[in-house]
Design a protein around this motif. Sequence first.
Motif, PDB file in Angstrom:
ATOM      1  N   VAL A 161       0.837  -1.201   0.000  1.00 53.78           N
ATOM      2  CA  VAL A 161       0.000   0.000   0.000  1.00 53.78           C
ATOM      3  C   VAL A 161       0.873   1.253   0.000  1.00 53.78           C
ATOM      4  CG1 VAL A 161      -1.722   1.321   1.294  1.00 53.78           C
ATOM      5  CG2 VAL A 161      -1.938  -1.161   1.112  1.00 53.78           C
ATOM      6  N   ALA A 162       1.920   1.266   0.811  1.00 48.60           N
ATOM      7  CA  ALA A 162       2.796   2.434   0.887  1.00 48.60           C
ATOM      8  C   ALA A 162       3.453   2.736  -0.454  1.00 48.60           C
ATOM      9  CB  ALA A 162       3.862   2.221   1.967  1.00 48.60           C
ATOM     10  N   VAL A 163       3.944   1.694  -1.119  1.00 51.03           N
ATOM     11  CA  VAL A 163       4.632   1.880  -2.399  1.00 51.03           C
ATOM     12  C   VAL A 163       3.665   2.354  -3.475  1.00 51.03           C
ATOM     13  CG1 VAL A 163       5.695   0.584  -4.287  1.00 51.03           C
ATOM     14  CG2 VAL A 163       6.584   0.355  -1.958  1.00 51.03           C
ATOM     15  N   ASN A 164       2.501   1.745  -3.559  1.00 47.30           N
ATOM     16  CA  ASN A 164       1.530   2.164  -4.563  1.00 47.30           C
ATOM     17  C   ASN A 164       1.019   3.575  -4.293  1.00 47.30           C
ATOM     18  OD1 ASN A 164       0.625  -0.047  -6.696  1.00 47.30           O
ATOM     19  ND2 ASN A 164       1.133  -1.127  -4.802  1.00 47.30           N
ATOM     20  N   LEU A 165       0.877   3.946  -3.032  1.00 43.46           N
ATOM     21  CA  LEU A 165       0.515   5.319  -2.694  1.00 43.46           C
ATOM     22  C   LEU A 165       1.602   6.285  -3.148  1.00 43.46           C
ATOM     23  CD1 LEU A 165      -1.125   7.535  -1.257  1.00 43.46           C
ATOM     24  CD2 LEU A 165      -0.022   6.818   0.884  1.00 43.46           C
ATOM     25  N   ALA A 166       2.868   5.948  -2.886  1.00 41.28           N
ATOM     26  CA  ALA A 166       3.977   6.814  -3.293  1.00 41.28           C
ATOM     27  C   ALA A 166       3.995   7.019  -4.801  1.00 41.28           C
ATOM     28  CB  ALA A 166       5.304   6.219  -2.821  1.00 41.28           C
ATOM     29  N   VAL A 167       3.806   5.933  -5.562  1.00 38.57           N
ATOM     30  CA  VAL A 167       3.824   6.044  -7.022  1.00 38.57           C
ATOM     31  C   VAL A 167       2.642   6.868  -7.513  1.00 38.57           C
ATOM     32  CG1 VAL A 167       3.677   4.746  -9.175  1.00 38.57           C
ATOM     33  CG2 VAL A 167       5.112   3.899  -7.308  1.00 38.57           C
ATOM     34  N   ALA A 168       1.466   6.641  -6.935  1.00 41.48           N
ATOM     35  CA  ALA A 168       0.285   7.396  -7.350  1.00 41.48           C
ATOM     36  C   ALA A 168       0.453   8.884  -7.072  1.00 41.48           C
ATOM     37  CB  ALA A 168      -0.956   6.855  -6.636  1.00 41.48           C
ATOM     38  N   GLY A 192       2.494  14.499 -10.039  1.00 41.48           N
ATOM     39  CA  GLY A 192       3.455  15.589 -10.121  1.00 41.48           C
ATOM     40  C   GLY A 192       3.992  16.031  -8.784  1.00 41.48           C
ATOM     41  N   LEU A 193       3.721  15.279  -7.719  1.00 42.05           N
ATOM     42  CA  LEU A 193       4.196  15.631  -6.388  1.00 42.05           C
ATOM     43  C   LEU A 193       5.581  15.040  -6.141  1.00 42.05           C
ATOM     44  CD1 LEU A 193       0.823  14.936  -4.582  1.00 42.05           C
ATOM     45  CD2 LEU A 193       1.847  17.196  -4.924  1.00 42.05           C
ATOM     46  N   ARG A 194       6.358  15.717  -5.318  1.00 41.84           N
ATOM     47  CA  ARG A 194       7.701  15.250  -4.964  1.00 41.84           C
ATOM     48  C   ARG A 194       7.563  14.327  -3.754  1.00 41.84           C
ATOM     49  NH1 ARG A 194       9.762  21.292  -4.335  1.00 41.84           N
ATOM     50  NH2 ARG A 194       7.757  21.213  -3.244  1.00 41.84           N
ATOM     51  N   VAL A 195       7.971  13.067  -3.931  1.00 44.55           N
ATOM     52  CA  VAL A 195       7.680  12.036  -2.940  1.00 44.55           C
ATOM     53  C   VAL A 195       8.955  11.306  -2.536  1.00 44.55           C
ATOM     54  CG1 VAL A 195       6.334   9.953  -2.446  1.00 44.55           C
ATOM     55  CG2 VAL A 195       5.383  11.728  -3.949  1.00 44.55           C
ATOM     56  N   GLY A 196       9.086  11.085  -1.239  1.00 43.99           N
ATOM     57  CA  GLY A 196      10.116  10.205  -0.712  1.00 43.99           C
ATOM     58  C   GLY A 196       9.464   9.097   0.076  1.00 43.99           C
ATOM     59  N   ILE A 197      10.137   7.964   0.182  1.00 41.37           N
ATOM     60  CA  ILE A 197       9.614   6.859   0.989  1.00 41.37           C
ATOM     61  C   ILE A 197      10.741   6.266   1.821  1.00 41.37           C
ATOM     62  CG2 ILE A 197       9.817   5.241  -0.966  1.00 41.37           C
ATOM     63  CD1 ILE A 197       7.316   3.803   0.259  1.00 41.37           C
ATOM     64  N   LEU A 198      10.538   6.235   3.128  1.00 39.26           N
ATOM     65  CA  LEU A 198      11.499   5.648   4.051  1.00 39.26           C
ATOM     66  C   LEU A 198      10.995   4.281   4.476  1.00 39.26           C
ATOM     67  CD1 LEU A 198      13.936   5.671   5.989  1.00 39.26           C
ATOM     68  CD2 LEU A 198      12.470   6.853   7.650  1.00 39.26           C
ATOM     69  N   LEU A 243       9.913  -3.861  -4.034  1.00 43.36           N
ATOM     70  CA  LEU A 243       8.604  -3.500  -4.577  1.00 43.36           C
ATOM     71  C   LEU A 243       8.707  -2.400  -5.622  1.00 43.36           C
ATOM     72  CD1 LEU A 243       6.570  -3.531  -1.238  1.00 43.36           C
ATOM     73  CD2 LEU A 243       6.345  -5.168  -3.120  1.00 43.36           C
ATOM     74  N   LEU A 244       9.735  -1.555  -5.509  1.00 46.58           N
ATOM     75  CA  LEU A 244       9.937  -0.466  -6.464  1.00 46.58           C
ATOM     76  C   LEU A 244      10.955  -0.822  -7.549  1.00 46.58           C
ATOM     77  CD1 LEU A 244       9.858   2.628  -4.102  1.00 46.58           C
ATOM     78  CD2 LEU A 244       8.311   2.208  -6.023  1.00 46.58           C
ATOM     79  N   ASN A 259       7.276  -3.471 -10.431  1.00 46.31           N
ATOM     80  CA  ASN A 259       6.424  -2.566 -11.197  1.00 46.31           C
ATOM     81  C   ASN A 259       5.092  -2.402 -10.464  1.00 46.31           C
ATOM     82  OD1 ASN A 259       8.022  -2.115 -13.754  1.00 46.31           O
ATOM     83  ND2 ASN A 259       7.882  -4.348 -13.768  1.00 46.31           N
ATOM     84  N   PRO A 260       4.993  -1.431  -9.558  1.00 45.80           N
ATOM     85  CA  PRO A 260       3.800  -1.301  -8.731  1.00 45.80           C
ATOM     86  C   PRO A 260       2.514  -1.275  -9.556  1.00 45.80           C
ATOM     87  CG  PRO A 260       5.511   0.148  -7.920  1.00 45.80           C
ATOM     88  CD  PRO A 260       6.019  -0.433  -9.203  1.00 45.80           C
ATOM     89  N   PHE A 261       1.471  -1.826  -8.985  1.00 47.31           N
ATOM     90  CA  PHE A 261       0.199  -2.022  -9.661  1.00 47.31           C
ATOM     91  C   PHE A 261      -0.340  -0.739 -10.282  1.00 47.31           C
ATOM     92  CE2 PHE A 261      -4.452  -1.865  -9.392  1.00 47.31           C
ATOM     93  CZ  PHE A 261      -4.809  -2.936 -10.191  1.00 47.31           C
ATOM     94  N   VAL A 262      -0.196   0.389  -9.596  1.00 44.42           N
ATOM     95  CA  VAL A 262      -0.811   1.623 -10.094  1.00 44.42           C
ATOM     96  C   VAL A 262      -0.191   2.097 -11.403  1.00 44.42           C
ATOM     97  CG1 VAL A 262      -1.549   2.391  -7.814  1.00 44.42           C
ATOM     98  CG2 VAL A 262       0.681   3.113  -8.685  1.00 44.42           C
ATOM     99  N   LEU A 263       0.957   1.556 -11.782  1.00 49.12           N
ATOM    100  CA  LEU A 263       1.554   1.926 -13.060  1.00 49.12           C
ATOM    101  C   LEU A 263       0.785   1.342 -14.241  1.00 49.12           C
ATOM    102  CD1 LEU A 263       5.370   1.472 -12.294  1.00 49.12           C
ATOM    103  CD2 LEU A 263       4.137   3.618 -12.608  1.00 49.12           C
ATOM    104  N   SER A 264      -0.089   0.356 -13.963  1.00 50.97           N
ATOM    105  CA  SER A 264      -0.802  -0.296 -15.058  1.00 50.97           C
ATOM    106  C   SER A 264      -1.925   0.564 -15.610  1.00 50.97           C
ATOM    107  CB  SER A 264      -1.368  -1.641 -14.588  1.00 50.97           C
ATOM    108  OG  SER A 264      -2.293  -1.451 -13.534  1.00 50.97           O
ATOM    109  N   GLY A 265      -2.416   1.539 -14.833  1.00 46.02           N
ATOM    110  CA  GLY A 265      -3.442   2.447 -15.327  1.00 46.02           C
ATOM    111  C   GLY A 265      -4.742   1.765 -15.669  1.00 46.02           C
ATOM    112  N   THR A 266      -5.123   0.752 -14.915  1.00 46.33           N
ATOM    113  CA  THR A 266      -6.324  -0.004 -15.228  1.00 46.33           C
ATOM    114  C   THR A 266      -7.558   0.626 -14.602  1.00 46.33           C
ATOM    115  OG1 THR A 266      -6.207  -1.406 -13.273  1.00 46.33           O
ATOM    116  CG2 THR A 266      -4.909  -2.081 -15.182  1.00 46.33           C
TER     117      THR A 266
END
Length: 258
Positions: free
Chosen positions: A6-13, A18-24, A36-37, A211-218
């Motif tokens: 969930v954290a990774v897919n949220l970060a990618v979304a 266009g937001l600047r995102v970091g994930i720890l 996951l990334l 390749n996080p799920f949200v990249l699929s654009g489904t």
Amino acid sequence: MGKSTVAVNLAVALARRGLRVGILDADLHGPSVPQLLGCESAHIVPGAEGMLPVSAGQGIAVMSIKYFLRSDDDAVIWRGPLKYSSIMRLLGETEWGELDYLIIDLPPGTGDEPLSVLQLVPDVYGALVITTPQDVALADVRRSINFCRQLSVPVLGIVENMSYLVCPHCGSSVTAFPGPGGERLAREMNVPLVARIPLDPRIGEGGDSGNPFVLSGTDLPAAQAFSDVVVAVVGGTADEDCYADSESDESEPSQGGA
């Protein structure tokens, strides 16, 4: 419970908006964010004033204890003080740059890692609590919500992962676990249930392949659920497409900062 997914897919979304995102990746005993990334093979290099985070796809800045382990099979056997100092270094000695959001992936429960983060980051925007529908998972989530309340951390809502299964043949929904799960807990704890993410093999496949799920654009139910998670964080409506607003970055992860 799928917290890292969930954290990774949220970060990618968020990044695709266009937001600047970091994930720890603060799950010191089970760091999985780099895999996951798709940037687990990158290396940390020094910057002018600290460590440069790894730049994953979509330009997301990533830092994880995984980059400092000798192998994937290394066990992290640390007591509280060492955990605190490690999280302090990962947070404070990383040259994050200007970020709109820093997502911190934490292990389950109310132990050293979340307490260390809250001691080091005094103005936390909010917490998303991830659960699965079973009662045994809900008990842990109740404690996590009370933990946040005692430490004055706003609870943005509950995300119920593995909520149901969509039949690939007829499209009907099948309950994966018994009971109302997150919906009941949301009522009991007076917090919103922001999303119900179904069991979808494509989510797991995306994580395994980097390749996080949200990249699929489904337009699948899981895609709508992740849109709901984004709305819980940034506001707006789920009608704002968080999958195709920005150009996809197909480049390989690099060692530099985002």
